[in-house]
Design a protein around this motif. Structure first.
Motif, mmCIF file in Angstrom:
data_model
loop_
_atom_site.group_PDB
_atom_site.id
_atom_site.type_symbol
_atom_site.label_atom_id
_atom_site.label_comp_id
_atom_site.label_asym_id
_atom_site.label_seq_id
_atom_site.Cartn_x
_atom_site.Cartn_y
_atom_site.Cartn_z
ATOM 1 N N LEU A 155 0.723 -1.306 0.027
ATOM 2 C CA LEU A 155 -0.108 -0.159 0.379
ATOM 3 C C LEU A 155 0.693 1.407 -0.163
ATOM 4 C CD1 LEU A 155 -2.645 1.061 -0.205
ATOM 5 C CD2 LEU A 155 -2.806 1.015 2.309
ATOM 6 N N VAL A 156 1.680 0.812 0.960
ATOM 7 C CA VAL A 156 3.035 2.774 0.957
ATOM 8 C C VAL A 156 3.628 2.548 -0.719
ATOM 9 C CG1 VAL A 156 5.126 2.681 1.432
ATOM 10 C CG2 VAL A 156 3.133 2.123 3.061
ATOM 11 N N ARG A 157 3.609 1.230 -1.307
ATOM 12 C CA ARG A 157 4.407 1.535 -2.947
ATOM 13 C C ARG A 157 3.319 2.005 -3.682
ATOM 14 N NH1 ARG A 157 8.270 -1.440 -0.557
ATOM 15 N NH2 ARG A 157 10.287 -1.403 -0.947
ATOM 16 N N THR A 158 2.311 1.740 -3.442
ATOM 17 C CA THR A 158 0.738 2.660 -4.494
ATOM 18 C C THR A 158 0.790 3.388 -4.002
ATOM 19 O OG1 THR A 158 -0.907 0.333 -4.146
ATOM 20 C CG2 THR A 158 -1.440 1.633 -4.437
ATOM 21 N N LEU A 159 1.058 4.307 -2.828
ATOM 22 C CA LEU A 159 0.812 5.646 -2.668
ATOM 23 C C LEU A 159 1.362 6.235 -3.263
ATOM 24 C CD1 LEU A 159 -0.798 5.312 0.401
ATOM 25 C CD2 LEU A 159 -1.571 5.767 -1.240
ATOM 26 N N ALA A 160 2.869 6.129 -3.111
ATOM 27 C CA ALA A 160 4.570 6.054 -3.604
ATOM 28 C C ALA A 160 3.665 6.745 -5.344
ATOM 29 C CB ALA A 160 5.120 5.746 -3.061
ATOM 30 N N ILE A 161 3.709 5.005 -5.859
ATOM 31 C CA ILE A 161 3.521 5.173 -7.411
ATOM 32 C C ILE A 161 2.324 6.629 -8.242
ATOM 33 C CG2 ILE A 161 2.569 3.931 -9.380
ATOM 34 C CD1 ILE A 161 3.863 1.716 -7.813
ATOM 35 N N ALA A 162 1.382 6.595 -7.037
ATOM 36 C CA ALA A 162 0.071 7.208 -7.650
ATOM 37 C C ALA A 162 0.485 9.037 -7.156
ATOM 38 C CB ALA A 162 -1.075 7.131 -6.400
ATOM 39 N N LYS A 163 1.835 8.995 -6.466
ATOM 40 C CA LYS A 163 1.746 11.175 -6.030
ATOM 41 C C LYS A 163 3.312 11.119 -7.426
ATOM 42 C CE LYS A 163 1.302 10.966 -1.263
ATOM 43 N NZ LYS A 163 1.532 10.345 0.481
ATOM 44 N N SER A 164 3.818 9.703 -7.543
ATOM 45 C CA SER A 164 4.851 9.620 -8.250
ATOM 46 C C SER A 164 4.224 10.410 -10.082
ATOM 47 C CB SER A 164 5.538 8.494 -8.592
ATOM 48 O OG SER A 164 6.380 8.435 -9.829
ATOM 49 N N ALA A 165 3.179 9.567 -10.563
ATOM 50 C CA ALA A 165 2.326 10.375 -11.569
ATOM 51 C C ALA A 165 1.660 10.930 -11.207
ATOM 52 C CB ALA A 165 1.338 8.865 -11.561
ATOM 53 N N ILE A 166 1.732 11.571 -10.608
ATOM 54 C CA ILE A 166 0.093 13.298 -10.199
ATOM 55 C C ILE A 166 2.315 13.839 -10.382
ATOM 56 C CG2 ILE A 166 -0.170 15.229 -9.102
ATOM 57 C CD1 ILE A 166 -1.225 12.733 -7.046
ATOM 58 N N ARG A 167 3.134 13.628 -10.463
ATOM 59 C CA ARG A 167 4.363 14.659 -10.128
ATOM 60 C C ARG A 167 4.824 14.554 -12.001
ATOM 61 N NH1 ARG A 167 6.204 11.986 -5.433
ATOM 62 N NH2 ARG A 167 8.486 11.165 -5.712
ATOM 63 N N HIS A 168 4.346 13.445 -12.526
ATOM 64 C CA HIS A 168 5.303 13.324 -13.635
ATOM 65 C C HIS A 168 4.340 13.562 -14.894
ATOM 66 C CE1 HIS A 168 8.329 11.197 -11.450
ATOM 67 N NE2 HIS A 168 8.989 11.471 -12.935
ATOM 68 N N ASN A 169 2.917 14.599 -14.676
ATOM 69 C CA ASN A 169 2.461 15.076 -15.372
ATOM 70 C C ASN A 169 2.890 15.971 -16.383
ATOM 71 O OD1 ASN A 169 0.669 17.696 -17.355
ATOM 72 N ND2 ASN A 169 -0.172 16.734 -14.968
ATOM 73 N N MET A 170 2.696 14.696 -17.702
ATOM 74 C CA MET A 170 3.045 15.239 -19.230
ATOM 75 C C MET A 170 2.435 16.297 -20.368
ATOM 76 S SD MET A 170 5.129 12.546 -19.352
ATOM 77 C CE MET A 170 6.007 12.539 -21.261
ATOM 78 N N GLY A 171 1.898 17.151 -19.565
ATOM 79 C CA GLY A 171 0.691 18.002 -20.306
ATOM 80 C C GLY A 171 1.974 19.104 -21.187
ATOM 81 N N LYS A 172 2.683 19.251 -20.508
ATOM 82 C CA LYS A 172 3.992 20.116 -20.960
ATOM 83 C C LYS A 172 5.170 19.294 -22.398
ATOM 84 C CE LYS A 172 4.071 23.720 -18.209
ATOM 85 N NZ LYS A 172 4.918 24.745 -16.936
ATOM 86 N N ASP A 173 5.058 17.922 -22.330
ATOM 87 C CA ASP A 173 6.055 17.046 -22.686
ATOM 88 C C ASP A 173 5.086 16.507 -24.436
ATOM 89 O OD1 ASP A 173 8.170 17.526 -20.838
ATOM 90 O OD2 ASP A 173 6.635 16.133 -19.836
ATOM 91 N N LEU A 174 3.902 17.069 -24.631
ATOM 92 C CA LEU A 174 3.194 15.811 -25.153
ATOM 93 C C LEU A 174 3.647 16.578 -26.807
ATOM 94 C CD1 LEU A 174 -0.060 14.620 -23.446
ATOM 95 C CD2 LEU A 174 2.066 13.305 -23.740
ATOM 96 N N PRO A 175 3.261 18.205 -26.375
ATOM 97 C CA PRO A 175 4.006 18.396 -27.377
ATOM 98 C C PRO A 175 4.719 18.406 -28.702
ATOM 99 C CG PRO A 175 2.585 20.418 -26.429
ATOM 100 C CD PRO A 175 3.121 19.143 -25.751
ATOM 101 N N LYS A 176 5.520 17.939 -27.746
ATOM 102 C CA LYS A 176 7.444 17.415 -28.473
ATOM 103 C C LYS A 176 7.423 16.271 -28.938
ATOM 104 C CE LYS A 176 8.409 21.124 -24.831
ATOM 105 N NZ LYS A 176 9.289 21.331 -23.418
ATOM 106 N N MET A 177 6.667 15.438 -28.561
ATOM 107 C CA MET A 177 6.804 14.192 -28.858
ATOM 108 C C MET A 177 6.254 13.968 -30.026
ATOM 109 S SD MET A 177 5.849 12.908 -24.977
ATOM 110 C CE MET A 177 5.843 10.710 -25.397
ATOM 111 N N ASN A 178 6.905 12.836 -30.763
ATOM 112 C CA ASN A 178 6.882 12.838 -32.018
ATOM 113 C C ASN A 178 6.660 11.217 -32.620
ATOM 114 O OD1 ASN A 178 6.662 15.726 -33.334
ATOM 115 N ND2 ASN A 178 8.671 15.623 -32.990
#
Length: 254
Positions: free
Chosen positions: A169-192
């Motif tokens: 469960l601790v790792r599940t929460l860590a992964i969930a928080k990591s996914a939030i931190r690694h938001n891809m919104g600004k990266d996507l337009p540069k990815m071809n």
């Protein structure tokens, strides 16, 4: 097509077929069996299908994050001596595939995302699992699908056992928080990287507007919808999913 589960060093993975490699990336609560439809279908069409077990619950806690899962994927691809691969990811697996394509685009032939996280906090669900409450776990598991009967007692039990273990469960929460931190919104337009987006029209976990935003921001993407379908299209409608994906791969020359 014969499937073979292999244990080699730190890698545990399912492998079937020969040909262009398709690497499937499972989600946070997604087992390898969630992709049986792909494993049965694509080796017959000239592809080698592999599903590595991601170290979601075995990495040290400080390395339990999306970035390190992308690094693990790179090491696995090097270990298998693949030059270019097609990545197929559901939920967290889609996020890992996106991050890998950002870091190592030269090694990705194509990317396929299904109900992927990477844009919104809601992508990981609106609340975290409660320990010891099996009825809550059953409702949350059923909510993943349009057809709640897909959340079999065995699947509910598997999820329940996962979140009822404190270390997991601790790792599940860590992964969930990591996914939030690694938001891809600004990266996507540069990815071809050519990207196929396959989404359930009734996804409650990553709703349709998430798919629309991925499609709008990824420069070379195609978006396909599956009706009466939730968060795991490859499980709920495996035949339709396979036909959409195979047609897209053929059209794109992969």
């Amino acid at each position: 097509m014969a499937k073979e589960f292999k244990k080699e060093g730190k890698y545990n993975y399912l492998e079937a077929g020969e040909g262009t490699p398709i690497i499937i990336l499972h989600g946070l609560m997604g087992g390898l069996s969630n992709f049986d439809g792909l494993v049965d279908y694509f080796p017959e069409k000239g592809y080698k299908v592999l599903i590595p077990e991601l170290p979601l619950f075995t990495n040290p806690l400080l390395k339990t994050n999306v970035r390190n899962f992308a690094k693990f994927l790179k090491e696995f691809i090097i270990y298998k001596k693949f030059e270019k691969v097609i990545l197929v990811g559901n939920s967290l697996g889609g996020h890992i595939g996106l991050l890998y394509a950002k870091y190592y685009p030269e090694y990705v032939q194509a990317l396929v995302i299904i109900g992927s996280s990477g844009l919104y906090e809601s992508a990981m669900g609106d609340s975290y699992p409660k320990r010891g409450d099996k009825e809550y776990i059953r409702r949350k598991t059923e909510n993943v699908f349009y057809d709640p009967s897909i959340a079999t007692p065995e699947l509910v039990e598997e999820v329940y056992n996962t979140v009822n273990d404190r270390t997991t469960l601790v790792r599940t929460l860590a992964i969930a928080k990591s996914a939030i931190r690694h938001n891809m919104g600004k990266d996507l337009p540069k990815m071809n990287t050519p990207t196929c987006i396959i989404w359930g029209r009734n996804d409650n976990v990553t709703p349709p507007e998430v798919a629309h935003e991925f499609h709008e921001k990824l420069p070379d993407s195609d978006l396909f919808w599956i009706d009466k379908c939730g968060h795991a299209a490859m499980m709920e409608h495996p035949q339709q999913f396979n036909e959409i994906l195979h047609s897209w791969l053929e059209k794109r020359g992969f």
